[in-house]
Design a protein around this motif. Structure first.
Motif, PDB file in Angstrom:
ATOM      1  N   VAL A  53       0.835  -1.207   0.000  1.00 22.66           N
ATOM      2  CA  VAL A  53       0.000   0.000   0.000  1.00 22.66           C
ATOM      3  C   VAL A  53       0.867   1.253   0.000  1.00 22.66           C
ATOM      4  O   VAL A  53       0.535   2.261  -0.650  1.00 22.66           O
ATOM      5  CB  VAL A  53      -0.987  -0.011   1.191  1.00 22.66           C
ATOM      6  N   GLU A  54       1.992   1.230   0.690  1.00 16.14           N
ATOM      7  CA  GLU A  54       2.881   2.395   0.724  1.00 16.14           C
ATOM      8  C   GLU A  54       3.630   2.543  -0.595  1.00 16.14           C
ATOM      9  O   GLU A  54       3.929   3.662  -1.027  1.00 16.14           O
ATOM     10  CB  GLU A  54       3.865   2.279   1.894  1.00 16.14           C
ATOM     11  N   TYR A  55       3.942   1.452  -1.245  1.00 11.25           N
ATOM     12  CA  TYR A  55       4.545   1.478  -2.586  1.00 11.25           C
ATOM     13  C   TYR A  55       3.593   2.179  -3.554  1.00 11.25           C
ATOM     14  O   TYR A  55       4.007   3.054  -4.330  1.00 11.25           O
ATOM     15  CB  TYR A  55       4.851   0.043  -3.005  1.00 11.25           C
ATOM     16  N   TYR A  56       2.329   1.842  -3.518  1.00 11.52           N
ATOM     17  CA  TYR A  56       1.336   2.494  -4.366  1.00 11.52           C
ATOM     18  C   TYR A  56       1.251   3.980  -4.057  1.00 11.52           C
ATOM     19  O   TYR A  56       1.142   4.817  -4.963  1.00 11.52           O
ATOM     20  CB  TYR A  56      -0.040   1.841  -4.170  1.00 11.52           C
ATOM     21  N   ARG A  57       1.308   4.301  -2.785  1.00  7.56           N
ATOM     22  CA  ARG A  57       1.224   5.713  -2.383  1.00  7.56           C
ATOM     23  C   ARG A  57       2.416   6.496  -2.933  1.00  7.56           C
ATOM     24  O   ARG A  57       2.267   7.624  -3.425  1.00  7.56           O
ATOM     25  CB  ARG A  57       1.164   5.824  -0.859  1.00  7.56           C
TER      26      ARG A  57
END
Length: 225
Positions: A53-57
């Motif tokens: 999820v942080e990679y996507y962010r």
């Protein structure tokens, strides 16, 4: 002298060479939204990490407009739309066969959804080398520590008197694999040709190799200590 009896393999980026295809899929999603795309594997290595999820962010996806869950479904659909863009690393089958002949146990522990994982592995004719194929129950690739712990607890329960965590090694391609190994209390070797760079892997582990030829060297090194 240390001698391993069990190998826990990561799948994506460790046995499966899918980095370029992963970049292509995420770039398709970025282009669709007018966001900057990744122009090289080096750029990808700079942003890819767990939790996903942080990679996507970091890539610029706006969760106020669409949820991470919706984006994850789109990515998985793109990723599994073709098997022609991915393959095993060229030294995988030989390495698995050698380890099998030595009598070591082999399992796969992946943050991929279980049915997708098993279906993908079946296309490469290597499933027979593994005692178990362990994937998570959803497509969000949150973590695999709990799944790994259940596996360790199960084998420990079967052979509690003989169980020795120092005879188990996890082989992966990300710092998350090192975190999983640490949480399970087992050794870890990282291979720097997958989803994270050699430099990033070195920041968390002293045992980093570039390919499976180097992997054999690590086994020799560990056994001679």
């Amino acid at each position: 002298m240390k001698q391993y009896s069990q190998i826990i393999w990561d799948w994506n980026g460790t046995l499966l060479d899918d980095v370029e295809w992963s970049i292509s899929c995420i770039n398709t999603m970025l282009k669709k939204r007018g966001l900057a795309t990744l122009n090289s594997k080096a750029e990808y290595h700079q942003v890819f990490d767990f939790p996903i999820v942080e990679y996507y962010r970091r890539l610029g996806f706006d969760f106020s407009k669409e949820s991470f869950e919706k984006l994850a479904v789109e990515y998985i659909d793109l990723y599994h739309s073709s098997n022609e863009e991915i393959s095993l690393f060229e030294d995988v089958t030989t390495t698995l066969a050698v380890i099998h002949e030595l009598g070591l146990g082999q399992v796969i522990l992946s943050a991929s959804e279980s049915s997708n994982l098993k279906s993908q592995i079946s296309t490469f004719d290597v499933a027979g080398y593994f005692d178990e194929i362990l994937g998570i129950s959803d497509i969000y690739a949150t973590e695999k520590i709990s799944l790994g712990q259940k596996y360790i607890d199960r084998i420990k329960c079967k052979n509690e008197d003989e169980y020795n965590p120092h005879r188990i090694v996890l082989i992966g391609d990300t710092t998350h694999d090192k975190a999983v190994a640490d949480a399970l209390g087992i050794d870890c070797i990282l291979v720097a040709r997958g989803h994270q760079s050699h430099t990033k892997l070195n920041s968390t582990s002293p045992h980093v190799t570039d390919n499976f030829a180097g992997l054999i060297g690590f086994f020799t090194l560990v056994e001679s200590e």
